[in-house]
Design a protein around this motif. Sequence first.
Motif, PDB file in Angstrom:
ATOM      1  N   LEU A  34      -4.076  -6.945 -10.264  1.00 49.92           N
ATOM      2  CA  LEU A  34      -3.780  -7.298  -8.863  1.00 49.92           C
ATOM      3  C   LEU A  34      -4.767  -8.331  -8.334  1.00 49.92           C
ATOM      4  CD1 LEU A  34      -2.937  -3.755  -7.454  1.00 49.92           C
ATOM      5  CD2 LEU A  34      -1.326  -5.621  -7.804  1.00 49.92           C
ATOM      6  N   THR A  66       1.045   1.114   3.542  1.00 50.68           N
ATOM      7  CA  THR A  66       1.886   2.259   3.909  1.00 50.68           C
ATOM      8  C   THR A  66       3.359   1.895   3.717  1.00 50.68           C
ATOM      9  OG1 THR A  66       1.879   1.545   6.209  1.00 50.68           O
ATOM     10  CG2 THR A  66       0.226   3.170   5.580  1.00 50.68           C
ATOM     11  N   ALA A  72      12.147  -4.242  -3.740  1.00 43.57           N
ATOM     12  CA  ALA A  72      12.087  -3.784  -2.344  1.00 43.57           C
ATOM     13  C   ALA A  72      10.999  -4.550  -1.587  1.00 43.57           C
ATOM     14  CB  ALA A  72      11.830  -2.281  -2.286  1.00 43.57           C
ATOM     15  N   GLY A  73       9.856  -4.740  -2.237  1.00 44.42           N
ATOM     16  CA  GLY A  73       8.756  -5.467  -1.597  1.00 44.42           C
ATOM     17  C   GLY A  73       9.166  -6.901  -1.260  1.00 44.42           C
TER      18      GLY A  73
END
Length: 227
Positions: A157, A83, A56-57
Amino acid sequence: MPVIVDKIADALHLQSHKSTFDSNVTVIFVLGGPGAGKGTQCARLVEDFAFCHLSAGDLLRAEQHREGSEYGQLIQTCIKEGTIVPMEVTVKLLEKAMTATLEEHKSGDGWADGRGRFLIDGFPRKMDQAEMFEHDVGKATAVLFFTTTQEVMLERLLERGKTSGREDDNVESIKKRFNTYKDQTMPVIKHYEKLGKVIEIDSSVSIEEVHQKTKSAVANLLSGSTA
Ligand code: UDP
Ligand code: MG
């Protein structure tokens, strides 16, 4: 049925609503905190089982940069702030990508005769998205849930941020993403747990170890399904 009765029945969910894809299409949601290893493990599963992997990202980032997109600014802001982009945008992108893949009429394992198998990575991140997807697009067979500690995720990350070029792989954005994950995404996982659909995998160990565990869980799942 008269239209008004039809509408009332629909509002009360008395009618079986027709979603875009039926049970010929296997959908596995892949969840876990940012940096938990979703993308890495999905790539392995594509090799093992010929899944179509839709992140999705990644779809949102592609839409953000697509010339003429009316959502570019909105997506950029949401991603940076950690968000969630309004669900209509993301659900549509996923549905479009799934349709395009099925229209390729692939053959082989899991793809013959109109069947298909999809890994939907990093989605649904919020309960409303899960409801909209299952109502309009198709039902989820299972949820793969990768878990590890926040320390491990942060470290991964920041390491990825050295080369990813992603606008959200920095300490500020990461903190916001963790909060969104805790507040919005955990309820989604709890929801699917109640339905007995969650396969939880500890992703603290090596990529190879996580892969072996994931592979056998997915093999089990596919042997029990239609696609
Ligand atoms: N995002 C969203 N809706 C989704 C999936 C992603 O709005 O259904 C946005 C959100 O802002 C998120 C960002 O895209 O923080 C990056 O998502 P991605 O899945 O790429 O991050 P990952 O979890 O893989 O680190
Ligand atoms: Mg990812």
